[in-house]
Design an enzyme around this catalytic site. Structure first.
Site, PDB file in Angstrom:
ATOM      1  CB  SER A 141      -0.890   0.000   1.248  1.00  9.37           C
ATOM      2  OG  SER A 141      -1.554   1.234   1.416  1.00  9.37           O
ATOM      3  CE1 TYR A 154      -4.236  -1.880   5.324  1.00  9.93           C
ATOM      4  CE2 TYR A 154      -3.465   0.324   4.772  1.00  9.93           C
ATOM      5  CZ  TYR A 154      -3.940  -0.912   4.387  1.00  9.93           C
ATOM      6  OH  TYR A 154      -4.102  -1.195   3.044  1.00  9.93           O
TER       7      TYR A 154
END
Length: 246
Positions: A141, A154
């Protein structure tokens, strides 16, 4: 590598990026092995792929379960005789501020986003080494590069995936011909945000949804780009963000 007739395992294939990637690669001749927990959704996708002239099999499993992953790999080998590519796509993003101490959600992210990737690599690597080639694609990501509010855990998991991918590439590509790519998208229009339970984060996410985000097909195209290069070309990282995202 030649995608035509290559056998590709895709995790998180029942929706979003995984589903779009399965369609994209099957349209280009790959034989896709669809892995996720939802067998019904995988069966629907399999029919759609076959109706479009592609080849797919359903292999339900939980990426956090080592035995499930081994079973999926065994199913792929039993059906197609080999495995050429692993796409570690399954992921969770229940964002929250650390002070909320949503530790069960932290554990879920670590188990799926990190351990799920490790389990996949462990299950498929002996076969790729025996094949003397292949590819591993890990969906990381933009969060691997920078923190955003509520993303401490995250971001940490996606940073781990990015660094693990680079370690894999250095260990595997020169000696075994196994190329490794980290795909690093910004905001994507998927159901990832549906797992957020922190009301403060939900409010912030609503602001982001006003811009035109990436689509699952955009990520599928990036994965296809990485896999369609000649064998001597390793695309290390693909970092793509919406034009409107800062």
């Amino acid at each position: 590598m030649k995608l035509k007739n290559s056998v590709v395992i895709i995790t998180g294939a029942s929706s979003g990026i995984g589903e779009s990637t399965a369609k994209k690669l099957s349209e280009n001749g790959a034989k896709v092995v669809l892995m996720a927990r939802s067998k019904d959704k995988l069966e629907t996708l399999k029919i759609e792929i076959e109706d479009n002239g592609g080849t797919a099999i359903v292999a339900p499993g939980d990426v956090t379960n080592k035995n499930d992953f081994k079973s999926v790999v065994a199913t792929a080998v039993d059906h197609f005789g080999r495995v050429d590519v692993l796409i570690n796509n399954a992921g969770l993003m229940p964002l929250s501020f650390v002070k909320k101490l949503k530790t069960d959600e932290w554990d879920q992210m670590v188990n799926v986003n990190i351990n799920g990737v490790l389990n996949g690599v462990a299950a498929v690597l002996p076969i790729l080494i025996e094949n003397k080639g292949g590819a591993i694609v890990n969906v990381s990501s933009m969060a691997a590069h920078r923190y955003f509010p509520g993303g401490a855990v995250y971001c940490a998991t996606k940073s781990a995936v990015k660094m693990f991918s680079e370690g894999l590439r250095q260990e595997l590509a020169p000696k075994h011909g196994i190329n490794v790519t980290s795909i690093e998208p910004g905001a994507v229009d998927t159901n990832l945000t549906s797992t957020i339970t922190d009301e403060d984060i939900k409010e912030k996410m609503s602001e982001m949804q006003k811009m035109e985000t990436l689509k699952s097909d955009d990520i599928a195209n990036a994965i296809y780009y990485a896999l369609s290069q000649p064998e001597h070309v390793n695309i290390n990282d693909v970092y793509l963000v919406p034009s409107e995202q800062k």
